[in-house]
Design a protein around this motif. Structure first.
Motif, short mmCIF file in Angstrom:
data_model
loop_
_atom_site.label_atom_id
_atom_site.label_comp_id
_atom_site.label_asym_id
_atom_site.label_seq_id
_atom_site.Cartn_x
_atom_site.Cartn_y
_atom_site.Cartn_z
N LEU A 253 0.85 -1.19 0.00
CA LEU A 253 0.00 0.00 0.00
C LEU A 253 0.89 1.24 0.00
O LEU A 253 1.51 1.58 1.01
N SER A 254 0.93 1.93 -1.13
CA SER A 254 1.78 3.11 -1.27
C SER A 254 1.23 4.27 -0.44
O SER A 254 0.02 4.47 -0.36
N GLY A 255 2.16 5.06 0.16
CA GLY A 255 1.74 6.24 0.92
C GLY A 255 1.01 5.92 2.20
O GLY A 255 0.16 6.69 2.64
N ALA A 256 1.34 4.79 2.81
CA ALA A 256 0.67 4.40 4.06
C ALA A 256 1.67 3.73 4.98
O ALA A 256 2.65 3.12 4.54
N VAL A 257 1.42 3.87 6.30
CA VAL A 257 2.24 3.21 7.31
C VAL A 257 1.32 2.47 8.28
O VAL A 257 0.14 2.81 8.43
N THR A 258 1.87 1.46 8.92
CA THR A 258 1.15 0.69 9.94
C THR A 258 1.86 0.86 11.27
O THR A 258 3.09 0.78 11.35
N LEU A 259 1.08 1.13 12.32
CA LEU A 259 1.68 1.32 13.64
C LEU A 259 2.39 0.05 14.08
O LEU A 259 1.91 -1.07 13.86
N THR A 260 3.53 0.24 14.74
CA THR A 260 4.35 -0.90 15.16
C THR A 260 3.64 -1.76 16.19
O THR A 260 3.68 -2.99 16.13
N ASP A 261 2.96 -1.13 17.15
CA ASP A 261 2.36 -1.87 18.26
C ASP A 261 0.88 -2.16 18.08
O ASP A 261 0.26 -2.80 18.93
N HIS A 262 0.29 -1.69 16.99
CA HIS A 262 -1.15 -1.89 16.77
C HIS A 262 -1.41 -2.04 15.27
O HIS A 262 -0.71 -1.45 14.45
N ASP A 263 -2.42 -2.79 14.94
CA ASP A 263 -2.74 -3.02 13.52
C ASP A 263 -3.60 -1.88 12.99
O ASP A 263 -4.75 -2.09 12.59
N PHE A 264 -3.01 -0.69 12.99
CA PHE A 264 -3.69 0.50 12.48
C PHE A 264 -2.90 1.04 11.30
O PHE A 264 -1.68 1.24 11.40
N THR A 265 -3.58 1.28 10.20
CA THR A 265 -2.93 1.82 9.00
C THR A 265 -3.34 3.29 8.82
O THR A 265 -4.51 3.64 8.97
N ILE A 266 -2.34 4.13 8.51
CA ILE A 266 -2.57 5.57 8.37
C ILE A 266 -1.98 6.04 7.06
O ILE A 266 -0.83 5.71 6.72
N ARG A 267 -2.73 6.83 6.32
CA ARG A 267 -2.24 7.44 5.09
C ARG A 267 -1.39 8.67 5.42
O ARG A 267 -1.73 9.46 6.31
N VAL A 268 -0.27 8.84 4.70
CA VAL A 268 0.59 10.00 4.90
C VAL A 268 0.88 10.64 3.55
O VAL A 268 0.96 9.96 2.53
N ALA A 270 3.50 11.68 2.07
CA ALA A 270 4.96 11.65 1.96
C ALA A 270 5.38 10.34 1.33
O ALA A 270 4.61 9.35 1.35
N THR A 271 6.56 10.34 0.76
CA THR A 271 7.11 9.09 0.24
C THR A 271 7.60 8.25 1.41
O THR A 271 8.44 8.70 2.19
N VAL A 272 7.09 7.06 1.52
CA VAL A 272 7.45 6.18 2.64
C VAL A 272 8.62 5.30 2.19
O VAL A 272 8.52 4.59 1.18
N PRO A 273 9.75 5.34 2.93
CA PRO A 273 10.89 4.47 2.57
C PRO A 273 10.47 3.00 2.58
O PRO A 273 9.66 2.57 3.40
#
Length: 371
Positions: A253-268, A270-273
């Motif tokens: 999923l481009s442009g998204a990150v998942t929290l390390t301690d919880h299964d929550f995905t958030i759109r950002v 920014a370019t995610v490495p």
């Protein structure tokens, strides 16, 4: 006058407190050196005042070199025409307000008529003219700090240096004097260097903030730039600008990150490495939308959670919310009593598009550097 600091280094034995620092302060600019205790901000200011002798570097005020380590030139503090206001008032209690303010002019052997005129003019500026003959021991804390300010202003300094001058005052008086200081600086066009660890004070007083960590300037810019775009996780944490959560790129999923301690995905936005274990996502409390969640509410309205704390702060209400299956998160809403939410109430938390910011997590690195 403009101030130029080049390659400034100051060390006490093996302890280096300012490291190869470069800084330009424009004529009439209010610059705030902001940072935690021990970051080197006061030491930098004391070098400008001539109260410390740098190991390396060059300091210029206007067109005059005040210190140059390469040539060994150093102008003594009393020849720099720099005004200084300290955290402690340093007011002589056995003298009147007039006598306190006049002292520096007496040391300069200023004529009596000019001395009286300049002291009264300066007391007018700081609102103390009617207290000129009052003994300093009878003054309040705020009045004493005005006397200390007047004592520096009466010299007509090229640069005014202020080292946490409001920290000994109560919160309401501090807020009022901030506005008075800012108004005075703008009216007189004073070049000012202000040292503080208080973020609110820095935002209120600065044309530009230079944020320091471990003897270096790590970010510089206008107050709104510093707040809305902190350069790293440690800066965001110090400024208190948001909820910070460790995260990693979301697979597939481009442009998204998942929290390390919880299964929550958030759109950002920014370019995610592709590969990084040192990422933080920042969610500012004021950017989040919190709405009541009723039984008929269906999925898709945001993250569901429950309010654990509601702190009324006058113009705003700060909520701490435990998200279902997720982290604790803080949100800030206007203080209208009509729309206030309550402890225990079920709510939905929405993150508007563009609200999430991706930062590098350098917090452990900073702790290591300071230890």
């Amino acid at each position: 006058m403009k101030v130029s600091i080049e390659n400034l280094t100051l060390a006490y034995g093996k302890n280096t407190v300012v490291r190869d620092l470069d800084l330009e302060i424009a004529d009439g600019e209010s610059l705030v050196l902001l940072g935690q205790s021990g970051c080197g901000k006061t030491s930098t200011m004391r070098c400008v005042a001539g109260l410390e002798s740098p190991n390396e570097g060059r300091i210029t005020i206007g067109d005059n070199v005040m210190h140059d380590s390469s040539s060994g030139r150093t102008v003594p503090p009393n020849k720099r025409n720099v005004g200084m206001v300290f955290q402690s008032y340093a007011v002589w209690p056995h003298r009147t307000v007039f006598e306190n303010v006049a002292f520096s002019l007496q040391m300069q052997k200023v004529g009596k008529d000019e001395l009286v005129s300049r002291v009264h003019e300066t007391l007018d500026l700081v609102g103390l003219r009617e207290l000129a003959e009052r003994g300093a021991s009878l003054l309040s804390g705020g009045q004493m700090q005005r006397v200390a300010l007047a004592r520096s202003l009466v010299m007509r300094p090229n640069v005014l240096l202020l080292d946490e001058p409001l920290s000994n005052l109560d919160a309401r008086l501090r807020e009022r004097l901030r506005m008075e200081l800012r108004e005075l600086q703008l009216r007189l066009g004073l070049t000012t260097i202000y040292v503080t660890h208080d973020q609110v004070e820095a935002f209120a007083l600065a044309d530009r903030i230079a944020l320091m960590q471990n003897g270096r300037i790590v970010q510089s810019g206008a107050p709104d730039q510093i707040y809305t775009a902190p350069a790293s996780g440690s800066i965001a944490e110090f400024l208190g600008v948001g909820n910070l959560f460790a995260c990693s790129p979301t697979p597939g999923l481009s442009g998204a990150v998942t929290l390390t301690d919880h299964d929550f995905t958030i759109r950002v936005d920014a370019t995610v490495p592709d590969h990084s274990d040192r990422l933080l996502v920042c969610l500012r409390p004021e950017d989040l939308t919190v709405t009541p969640m009723h039984e008929e509410t269906t999925a898709g309205v945001g993250w569901a959670g429950r309010i654990d704390v509601a702190s009324y702060q006058g113009a705003s209400v700060r909520y701490r919310i435990t998200l279902d299956g997720g982290p604790n998160i803080e949100a800030l809403a206007t203080g209208s009593s009509k729309g206030a939410l309550h402890i225990g109430e079920r709510v939905a938390v929405d993150v508007p598009p563009g609200a999430a910011q991706l930062l590098v997590d350098d917090r452990n690195q900073l702790v290591g550097a300071l230890s």
